[in-house]
Design a protein around this motif. Structure first.
Motif, PDB file in Angstrom:
ATOM      1  N   ALA A 288      28.153  44.369  52.254  1.00 45.63           N
ATOM      2  CA  ALA A 288      26.385  44.722  52.348  1.00 45.63           C
ATOM      3  C   ALA A 288      25.875  43.269  53.295  1.00 45.63           C
ATOM      4  N   PRO A 289      24.546  43.308  53.954  1.00 45.53           N
ATOM      5  CA  PRO A 289      24.365  44.780  54.268  1.00 45.53           C
ATOM      6  C   PRO A 289      24.943  44.896  55.716  1.00 45.53           C
TER       7      PRO A 289
ATOM      8  N   VAL B 118      18.464  50.571  54.984  1.00 43.13           N
ATOM      9  CA  VAL B 118      18.716  50.332  55.776  1.00 43.13           C
ATOM     10  C   VAL B 118      18.439  49.448  57.137  1.00 43.13           C
TER      11      VAL B 118
ATOM     12  N   GLN C 168      17.649  57.215  53.708  1.00 39.17           N
ATOM     13  CA  GLN C 168      18.570  56.267  53.950  1.00 39.17           C
ATOM     14  C   GLN C 168      18.053  55.475  54.727  1.00 39.17           C
TER      15      GLN C 168
ATOM     16  N   SER D  29      27.279  50.238  56.315  1.00 36.35           N
ATOM     17  CA  SER D  29      26.751  50.885  55.060  1.00 36.35           C
ATOM     18  C   SER D  29      26.739  52.450  55.960  1.00 36.35           C
TER      19      SER D  29
ATOM     20  N   LYS E  46      25.590  40.576  45.255  1.00 38.80           N
ATOM     21  CA  LYS E  46      26.812  42.042  45.658  1.00 38.80           C
ATOM     22  C   LYS E  46      26.796  41.800  43.861  1.00 38.80           C
TER      23      LYS E  46
ATOM     24  N   PHE F  57      25.644  51.520  50.764  1.00 38.36           N
ATOM     25  CA  PHE F  57      25.917  50.107  51.128  1.00 38.36           C
ATOM     26  C   PHE F  57      27.182  49.598  50.270  1.00 38.36           C
TER      27      PHE F  57
ATOM     28  N   VAL G 177      26.285  51.151  60.753  1.00 41.62           N
ATOM     29  CA  VAL G 177      26.097  51.925  60.148  1.00 41.62           C
ATOM     30  C   VAL G 177      27.001  53.232  60.911  1.00 41.62           C
TER      31      VAL G 177
ATOM     32  N   LEU H 141      30.674  51.624  46.921  1.00 44.35           N
ATOM     33  CA  LEU H 141      28.805  52.326  47.879  1.00 44.35           C
ATOM     34  C   LEU H 141      27.972  52.202  46.624  1.00 44.35           C
ATOM     35  N   TYR H 142      27.357  51.235  46.325  1.00 47.84           N
ATOM     36  CA  TYR H 142      25.610  50.916  46.167  1.00 47.84           C
ATOM     37  C   TYR H 142      25.156  51.852  46.061  1.00 47.84           C
TER      38      TYR H 142
ATOM     39  N   LEU I 272      18.203  43.089  48.719  1.00 44.12           N
ATOM     40  CA  LEU I 272      18.823  44.485  47.839  1.00 44.12           C
ATOM     41  C   LEU I 272      19.581  43.182  46.827  1.00 44.12           C
TER      42      LEU I 272
ATOM     43  N   ALA J  66      25.688  44.808  62.735  1.00 45.98           N
ATOM     44  CA  ALA J  66      25.539  45.748  61.688  1.00 45.98           C
ATOM     45  C   ALA J  66      25.871  46.711  62.488  1.00 45.98           C
TER      46      ALA J  66
END
Length: 473
Positions: free
Chosen positions: A332-333, A357, A353, A336, A370, A327, A180, A322-323, A367, A178
């Motif tokens: 996602a995930p 994450v 935040q 981010s 999608k 995200f 960030v 972006l959610y 989450l 991932a």
């Protein structure tokens, strides 16, 4: 019915049982070791993730690292200009009280030392000291690869590939579960579009390259924009510049304090046009011969290293889709963004935040699907459009800050946004508008400050917080 930020509880998003057997540890890259990056790194580490922070500079702090240098293009639009990351001016003090600024369990209380600034609204050096204290306290610097610039981030075969340039110029790459993005949003200037500007003979500068008022001595200056930097810089120019003309979309003369209004300061609506004889024509019909136009017009979100095949775009300063500003639903995930919202309280925002994450990546927090996240984003955009809010203000929180913070807190299983924080934020903004020159040194919310330090006592035994020295200027 939608709230302004579409922050109503989501039944699809739940906190999973905190069982170690269900939690996952991911290999996570954090891009940027500014305030957002170091706070997020702590949250990820606490959740059990393996974290690498990439930082192109030689120290933590990001935009809070002051540099007296300015770019070769003072306007900041020439792509070949020398680049300076810092946007701080020499005299900058925070426009929020320190009680609001720290993370919850590491409050920003005054500390002893010859080079410390105990004021309630301290200068930028004290904020950097706090960030360094935080990084040292939680071992963040051990996670940071300094002088390492990320040049590419992309998804390949289910992993995020990061290509980076090392200090010696060599380019290397590594894969992560991932990424960030915490690069900060105060280094690429936005400038106003002004008819006739190509033939106008005067000087132009963006506030990104403003350091002190001295270069403007005796000059007629137009300041475009009257938000945080615009108000501060306008105040600094009083008594230095010959005349100050403030161009502002929401021009209201009552927002100028008494001293400003009698010191060669004029407030106008936006510029209508400029001319090759040096004249500037405002939309109110006023015509002025001007030496310098100073753009205090904010910054662009910019991620030149990020390749998502068009899934995430930046359109008129809207990063999306972006959610909840964090995200991108389709990615996602694994991808981010932390720190996009503005007119907010940065470090507490980064903390929540980042915890969200971290919890999602560990499977502690689920989450929505999608499709559900994308529907939420579309509903949010529709609500913004219906309210008349322009696209470039998509990530503005303002009055919606408490609702957003409470949504994050509830999602993460954290305590709600304290009432004193909300009231202090409102009181500070009211005091700032009423007293531009003195709001940092004269205030009337001592009871709220007392409540803050009562809470801080749970986390610190700092002598200065116990003897109420925070009330001294």
């Amino acid at each position: 019915m939608l709230t302004p930020l579409n922050c109503q509880p989501s039944p699809q998003l739940s906190t999973m049982p905190n069982s170690q057997s269900q939690l996952a540890s991911r290999h996570v890259a954090v891009i940027g070791a500014g305030a957002g990056g170091i706070v997020v790194a702590r949250e990820l580490s606490r959740e059990g993730h393996r974290v690498v922070v990439f930082e192109r500079n030689s120290q933590i702090g990001g935009t809070w690292v002051y540099s007296p240098e300015i770019e070769s293009d003072p306007l900041g639009v020439n792509p070949d200009r020398t680049r300076i990351h810092s946007s701080l001016y020499k005299s900058l003090r925070t426009n929020l009280p320190r009680e609001l600024m720290g993370v919850r369990d590491y409050p920003f209380v005054p500390r002893e030392g010859e080079d410390r600034d105990p004021r309630r609204f301290p200068g930028h050096r004290e904020v950097l000291k706090y960030l360094e204290d935080f990084a040292n306290e939680f071992g963040i610097c051990e996670l940071v690869r300094f002088r390492t610039e990320v040049v590419f981030v992309g998804l390949e075969l289910g992993k995020w590939r990061i290509r980076f340039r090392c200090e010696n110029g060599a380019v290397d790459e590594e894969t992560f579960d991932a990424v960030v993005v915490c690069v900060g949003n105060f280094s690429l200037p936005r400038v106003a579009e002004i008819p006739g500007i190509d033939e106008w003979p005067g000087e132009q500068m963006h506030s990104h390259n403003y350091r002190s008022p001295e270069p403007f001595r005796g000059k007629v200056v137009v300041v475009i924009g009257y938000s945080s930097s615009g108000t501060d810089i306008s105040q600094e120019l009083i008594g230095v510049a010959k005349e100050i003309h403030i161009a502002w979309k929401s021009a209201k003369t009552e927002l100028l304090d008494t001293q400003s209004s009698i010191n060669s300061v004029s407030l106008h609506p936006m510029i209508e046009s400029v001319h090759k004889d040096g004249r500037v024509v405002f939309q109110d019909g006023c015509i002025v011969s001007v030496d310098v136009i100073l753009h205090c017009t904010g910054y662009k979100y910019d991620y030149p290293f990020l390749e998502t095949n068009g899934i995430v775009t930046v359109n008129e300063n809207r990063v999306g889709p972006l959610y909840k500003h964090v995200f991108p639903p389709a990615l996602a995930p694994g991808l981010s963004f932390v720190g996009l919202p503005f007119k907010a309280v940065p470090l507490p925002l980064f903390e929540l935040q980042g915890n969200w994450v971290a919890g999602v990546l560990s499977n502690r927090i689920a989450l929505p699907s999608k499709e559900e996240m994308l529907a939420d984003v579309r509903a949010f955009y529709a609500a913004l459009e219906a309210s008349g809010k322009p696209k470039h203000l998509t990530h503005e929180l303002g009055d919606s800050l408490p609702a957003y913070m409470n949504w994050l807190a509830a999602t993460c299983g954290r305590p709600a946004y304290e009432e004193w924080r909300k009231e202090m934020y409102i009181a500070t903004n009211i005091n700032r508008l009423a007293n531009l020159e003195s709001f940092r040194d004269v205030w009337h919310d001592n009871e709220l400050s007392r409540q803050a330090y009562e809470e801080f006592s749970k986390f610190t035994t700092n002598e200065s917080s116990q003897n109420n020295s925070h009330m001294n200027v």
